[in-house]
Design a protein around this motif. Sequence first.
Motif, short mmCIF file in Angstrom:
data_model
loop_
_atom_site.label_atom_id
_atom_site.label_comp_id
_atom_site.label_asym_id
_atom_site.label_seq_id
_atom_site.Cartn_x
_atom_site.Cartn_y
_atom_site.Cartn_z
N ALA A 22 34.35 32.64 125.50
CA ALA A 22 35.30 31.86 124.53
C ALA A 22 35.47 32.92 123.26
N PRO A 23 36.54 32.65 122.48
CA PRO A 23 37.01 33.85 121.33
C PRO A 23 35.96 33.68 120.35
N MET A 24 35.64 34.72 120.11
CA MET A 24 34.63 35.03 118.80
C MET A 24 35.10 35.97 118.10
N CYS A 25 35.19 35.89 116.91
CA CYS A 25 35.84 36.64 115.80
C CYS A 25 34.71 37.82 115.66
N GLN A 26 35.31 38.94 115.39
CA GLN A 26 34.61 40.14 115.13
C GLN A 26 34.46 40.75 113.93
N TYR A 27 35.68 40.45 112.87
CA TYR A 27 35.85 40.65 111.71
C TYR A 27 35.85 42.51 111.60
N SER A 28 36.61 42.99 112.40
CA SER A 28 36.31 44.47 112.41
C SER A 28 37.73 45.13 112.62
N ALA A 29 38.85 44.59 112.35
CA ALA A 29 40.15 44.84 112.27
C ALA A 29 40.50 45.72 111.09
N ILE A 322 33.45 26.24 131.88
CA ILE A 322 32.23 26.44 131.19
C ILE A 322 32.71 27.68 130.22
N ALA A 323 32.77 27.38 128.71
CA ALA A 323 32.99 28.44 128.04
C ALA A 323 31.49 29.03 127.38
N ILE A 324 31.52 30.44 127.50
CA ILE A 324 30.19 30.83 127.00
C ILE A 324 30.65 31.90 125.66
N ALA A 325 29.82 31.92 124.79
CA ALA A 325 30.05 32.78 123.52
C ALA A 325 28.91 33.56 123.11
N ARG A 326 28.17 32.99 122.23
CA ARG A 326 27.00 33.76 121.60
C ARG A 326 26.02 33.99 122.76
N ALA A 327 25.81 33.19 123.65
CA ALA A 327 25.01 33.60 124.72
C ALA A 327 25.45 34.77 125.67
N LEU A 328 26.67 35.14 125.75
CA LEU A 328 27.28 36.31 126.34
C LEU A 328 27.17 37.74 125.45
N GLN A 329 27.32 37.03 124.06
CA GLN A 329 27.09 38.34 123.13
C GLN A 329 25.77 39.15 123.32
N TYR A 330 24.49 38.01 123.29
CA TYR A 330 23.31 38.26 123.39
C TYR A 330 23.19 38.80 124.64
N ASN A 331 23.50 38.58 125.88
CA ASN A 331 23.53 38.92 127.09
C ASN A 331 24.81 39.23 127.77
N PRO A 332 25.37 40.50 127.55
CA PRO A 332 26.91 40.71 128.07
C PRO A 332 26.86 40.55 129.46
N ARG A 333 25.99 40.64 130.70
CA ARG A 333 26.00 40.37 131.84
C ARG A 333 25.44 39.01 132.32
N TRP A 334 25.69 38.08 131.50
CA TRP A 334 25.25 36.59 131.58
C TRP A 334 26.11 36.19 132.93
N PRO A 335 26.97 36.36 133.40
CA PRO A 335 27.56 36.02 134.76
C PRO A 335 26.72 36.80 135.66
#
Length: 370
Positions: A22-29, A322-335
Amino acid sequence: MALLFEQIHFGDLALQNKIVIAPMCQYSANQQGELSFWHSQQWASYALSGAGLCIVEATAVSPEGRISYADLGLWNDTQRDQIKALLTQIKTLSPMPFAVQLAHAGRKASSEKPWLGRQQIAATEPHGWQVESASALPFHAGDAAPHALSIAEIQSVIEDFAQAAVRAVAAGFALIELHGAHGYLLHQFLSPLSNQRQDQYGGCLENRMRLILDVFRAVQKNLPAGFPVGVRISAQDWKVGGWTVEESIEVSKQLAQLGAAYIHVSSGGLDEQQQIEIGPNYQVPFAAAIKPHVDIPVIAVGLITEAEQAEAVLQQGQADAIAIARALQYNPRWPWHAAAALKTKIAIAPQYLRCQPHDVKALFQPFAEN
């Protein structure tokens, strides 16, 4: 095979599994809305995650449409060309398609980065600008009132979305998602809490839906035939008198009739007095409520953190992906871990084939190199 790892189509776009980042804002541009090195490493991480699709962060269709001065944008060709160069590199790592969420923050714009307080920055201050919305009603009681868009200005916003969509295709994105959720501009027009207009864009449900439908039509008109466009909505405002699940069903039906590739169902974000009942799967019932009324995929999201949990949502017919957001930030290999937990094969970068525990190695296979 687990349903989570079956193929799914969003329009003509085939995904290798039903896991969506899912889209997750990074505020890094930078302040021109351009990519930074953060995006390079972040998008590469997404590409190697094993998910079926990545939708990158809310990307502003105009400078005024940014949530913060550090938001990514697609309102000019320099931004387009930089994104194209990065996506070209990313595609050498993985065949996973990338999508972009096009957005306008409306009255929630001109804000500080979250880790610096998230407060609105006044138009007279550095990094600040005049915000705009459906009506002159601020998000926070202490915020400056937004400028209520005129009909001519609404048409300019619609054109901004359309032109950003053209750039998105040229940049190499495989799908576009329109951001109609979380209290941003399209949601502000939908909800009676933020839209008190007396013209054709306010009042009854038909009028409040008009902008999101007009934006969808304009975007679709400017894209190649069959190019998939999905929409993310907030199913309800979590406040009495606000946008409702019943209204979400109606706008979803309208979007499906226009050719939307999917409906991505979130909730809330419009009113600071919202009372959200947070818990595992807390937004899944909204997807389940919409799903019987449309003949396109419905994506569920909301504290879905475990593989078995995601699989159960699909097995019970509550959603199609299924959209995964913060759980994938926490674990980048969630899939990867989901495939291991569900004892299902997954294709990954061949360079990583030697790193899995021995008892699950047989589940991991290489995808074809580009």
